[in-house]
Motif scaffolding. Structure first.
Motif, short mmCIF file in Angstrom:
data_model
loop_
_atom_site.label_atom_id
_atom_site.label_comp_id
_atom_site.label_asym_id
_atom_site.label_seq_id
_atom_site.Cartn_x
_atom_site.Cartn_y
_atom_site.Cartn_z
N PHE A 63 -1.92 49.34 24.80
CA PHE A 63 -0.47 49.49 24.80
C PHE A 63 0.21 48.25 24.21
O PHE A 63 1.13 48.36 23.39
CB PHE A 63 0.02 49.74 26.23
N ALA A 64 -0.26 47.07 24.61
CA ALA A 64 0.32 45.82 24.09
C ALA A 64 0.08 45.70 22.59
O ALA A 64 0.96 45.28 21.83
CB ALA A 64 -0.27 44.62 24.83
N GLY A 74 -0.38 48.20 20.44
CA GLY A 74 0.48 49.18 19.77
C GLY A 74 1.93 48.73 19.72
O GLY A 74 2.62 48.89 18.71
N TRP A 75 2.38 48.14 20.83
CA TRP A 75 3.76 47.62 20.89
C TRP A 75 3.96 46.53 19.84
O TRP A 75 4.95 46.51 19.12
CB TRP A 75 4.03 47.08 22.29
N LYS A 76 2.99 45.63 19.74
CA LYS A 76 3.09 44.52 18.77
C LYS A 76 3.04 45.07 17.34
O LYS A 76 3.78 44.61 16.47
CB LYS A 76 1.95 43.54 19.02
N THR A 77 2.19 46.06 17.08
CA THR A 77 2.09 46.65 15.75
C THR A 77 3.40 47.33 15.36
O THR A 77 3.88 47.18 14.23
CB THR A 77 0.93 47.66 15.70
N GLN A 78 4.00 48.04 16.29
CA GLN A 78 5.28 48.69 16.01
C GLN A 78 6.37 47.66 15.75
O GLN A 78 7.24 47.85 14.89
CB GLN A 78 5.70 49.61 17.16
N ALA A 79 6.33 46.54 16.47
CA ALA A 79 7.31 45.48 16.24
C ALA A 79 7.14 44.90 14.83
O ALA A 79 8.12 44.64 14.13
CB ALA A 79 7.16 44.38 17.29
N TRP A 80 5.90 44.72 14.39
CA TRP A 80 5.65 44.22 13.04
C TRP A 80 6.17 45.20 12.00
O TRP A 80 6.76 44.81 11.00
CB TRP A 80 4.17 43.97 12.82
#
Length: 121
Positions: free
Chosen positions: A16-17, A19-25
């Motif tokens: 989850f972390a 995926g969250w970081k990838t979406q932020a990028w």
């Protein structure tokens, strides 16, 4: 059994972390691209405005010179005493027709051609 559940929860949290970081990028990259496109469009808009302003000033200066020249020509003709009863004599009509046609008045040299640096319209 608890070890498997704890490992699964830890893997889920890490996923989850990530995926969250990838979406932020991805969001930041899209926002950066949008800002670049907006800046480029704004620069082009300013550049077009500068070119239009320069063309307008050149046109205005050209028209102003022509207007001042014609006014001086007409003032010189109007001061003649011939015009008390008639509007124009033959010379006055010739100068007026030359001015309307955009030609140089008779007896005066034509204007010079623009230099090599002048742009074509």
């Amino acid at each position: 059994m608890y070890a498997y559940v704890a490992t699964a929860i830890a893997a889920l949290l890490i996923g989850f972390a990530g995926g969250w970081k990838t979406q932020a990028w991805r969001f930041d990259a899209a926002e950066l691209e949008r800002a670049r496109v907006e800046a480029r469009d704004q620069f082009k808009k300013i550049e077009r405005g500068d070119v239009a302003a320069a063309n307008h000033e050149a046109f205005k200066a050209e028209e102003q010179v022509r207007y001042v020249y014609r006014t001086q020509q007409v003032d010189r003709i109007v001061e003649r005493p011939v015009y008390r009863d008639a509007c124009f004599d033959d010379d006055g009509l010739r100068v007026l027709n030359d001015a309307i046609a955009g030609r140089a008045p008779a007896g005066e040299p034509a204007t010079t051609l623009p230099g090599p640096g002048a742009g074509a319209r």
